[in-house]
Design a protein around this motif. Structure first.
Motif, PDB file in Angstrom:
ATOM      1  N   LYS A  67       0.829  -1.209   0.000  1.00  0.00           N
ATOM      2  CA  LYS A  67       0.000   0.000   0.000  1.00  0.00           C
ATOM      3  C   LYS A  67       0.864   1.260   0.000  1.00  0.00           C
ATOM      4  O   LYS A  67       0.509   2.266  -0.606  1.00  0.00           O
ATOM      5  CB  LYS A  67      -0.915   0.012   1.220  1.00  0.00           C
ATOM      6  N   LYS A  70       2.060   2.071  -3.441  1.00  0.00           N
ATOM      7  CA  LYS A  70       1.016   2.759  -4.203  1.00  0.00           C
ATOM      8  C   LYS A  70       1.015   4.250  -3.861  1.00  0.00           C
ATOM      9  O   LYS A  70       0.902   5.091  -4.756  1.00  0.00           O
ATOM     10  CB  LYS A  70      -0.342   2.139  -3.901  1.00  0.00           C
ATOM     11  N   ASN A  71       1.148   4.584  -2.583  1.00  0.00           N
ATOM     12  CA  ASN A  71       1.214   5.996  -2.185  1.00  0.00           C
ATOM     13  C   ASN A  71       2.444   6.677  -2.770  1.00  0.00           C
ATOM     14  O   ASN A  71       2.364   7.816  -3.235  1.00  0.00           O
ATOM     15  CB  ASN A  71       1.226   6.129  -0.664  1.00  0.00           C
ATOM     16  N   ASN A  73       3.922   5.854  -5.485  1.00  0.00           N
ATOM     17  CA  ASN A  73       3.688   5.973  -6.922  1.00  0.00           C
ATOM     18  C   ASN A  73       2.748   7.138  -7.223  1.00  0.00           C
ATOM     19  O   ASN A  73       2.860   7.769  -8.265  1.00  0.00           O
ATOM     20  CB  ASN A  73       3.116   4.663  -7.458  1.00  0.00           C
ATOM     21  N   GLU A  74       1.836   7.446  -6.323  1.00  0.00           N
ATOM     22  CA  GLU A  74       0.930   8.575  -6.522  1.00  0.00           C
ATOM     23  C   GLU A  74       1.618   9.910  -6.242  1.00  0.00           C
ATOM     24  O   GLU A  74       1.145  10.959  -6.686  1.00  0.00           O
ATOM     25  CB  GLU A  74      -0.302   8.418  -5.631  1.00  0.00           C
ATOM     26  N   ARG A  92      -1.292   8.671 -15.214  1.00  0.00           N
ATOM     27  CA  ARG A  92      -1.274   7.223 -15.434  1.00  0.00           C
ATOM     28  C   ARG A  92      -0.042   6.814 -16.237  1.00  0.00           C
ATOM     29  O   ARG A  92       0.581   5.792 -15.948  1.00  0.00           O
ATOM     30  CB  ARG A  92      -2.542   6.787 -16.162  1.00  0.00           C
ATOM     31  N   ARG A  95       2.908   6.986 -13.755  1.00  0.00           N
ATOM     32  CA  ARG A  95       2.847   5.921 -12.751  1.00  0.00           C
ATOM     33  C   ARG A  95       3.167   4.558 -13.346  1.00  0.00           C
ATOM     34  O   ARG A  95       3.784   3.722 -12.704  1.00  0.00           O
ATOM     35  CB  ARG A  95       1.476   5.903 -12.087  1.00  0.00           C
ATOM     36  N   LYS A  96       2.762   4.339 -14.582  1.00  0.00           N
ATOM     37  CA  LYS A  96       2.954   3.048 -15.232  1.00  0.00           C
ATOM     38  C   LYS A  96       4.414   2.822 -15.630  1.00  0.00           C
ATOM     39  O   LYS A  96       4.898   1.695 -15.619  1.00  0.00           O
ATOM     40  CB  LYS A  96       2.062   2.973 -16.473  1.00  0.00           C
TER      41      LYS A  96
END
Length: 144
Positions: A67, A70-71, A73-74, A92, A95-96
Motif C-alpha cells: 500500500k 502505491k502511495n 507511486n501517486e 497514469r 505511474r505506469k
C-alpha cells in the motif's frame, strides 16, 4: 567538492528546473511549491511506520508494504507537475512507467530544494505559529 557536487549545489541554489525522461517523453520538473509539499504530506500521512527490529525477511517486508508503494507511486505526478490538469492527463503514463532509478532521481532533486531554514519556515507557516521561542539562557544573541 568535486564538479558534480558543485553543479548540483549551484542548481539547487538557483532552483533550476531539470528534464527527466519517463518512457520516451522528457518532462520539465520545476522546484516544488508549498501546495505541492502539502499534497505530498497528505499522501505521506497515510504511510504506516515500518518495524525493522529483530530478524526479518527483507523481501517479505517490502511486499507486505504494498500500500505504501502505491502511495509513493501517486506522489510522483505531484512532484513532476504543479497543475492538477497535467497530473490527470499524464499521471497514469508516469505511474505506469516509473522506475526506481527515475523515482530516486526525482526525490533527490526534490530534496535538494529543501534546506533546513526553508523547511522550518514552512512548518512554522503551516502550523500557524507566529512566534518562535528559545531559551534565552542557552541561546547566544548576535550583536550588531
Amino acid at each position: 567538492m568535486n564538479k558534480n557536487e558543485e553543479k548540483s549545489t549551484a542548481g539547487a541554489i538557483t532552483e533550476r528546473p531539470i528534464f527527466v525522461f519517463i518512457g520516451m517523453i522528457p518532462f520539465l520538473v520545476r522546484p516544488m511549491t508549498l501546495a505541492q509539499i502539502w499534497q505530498i504530506g497528505e499522501k505521506i500521512g497515510d504511510i504506516e511506520e515500518i518495524n525493522i527490529e529483530g530478524e526479518f525477511n527483507p523481501y517479505q517486508k517490502v511486499f507486505s508494504m504494498f500500500k505504501d508503494v502505491k502511495n509513493a507511486n501517486e506522489i510522483t505526478p505531484i512532484i513532476v507537475f504543479r497543475s492538477r490538469l497535467m497530473r490527470k492527463i499524464f499521471g497514469r503514463f508516469i505511474r505506469k512507467r516509473m522506475t526506481m532509478k527515475k523515482y530516486n532521481e526525482l526525490l533527490q532533486y526534490a530534496s535538494l530544494s529543501f534546506d533546513a531554514s526553508f523547511f522550518l519556515q514552512s512548518i512554522t507557516f503551516l502550523k500557524g505559529c507566529s512566534q518562535t521561542t528559545t531559551n534565552t539562557k542557552e541561546a547566544i544573541a548576535r550583536g550588531d
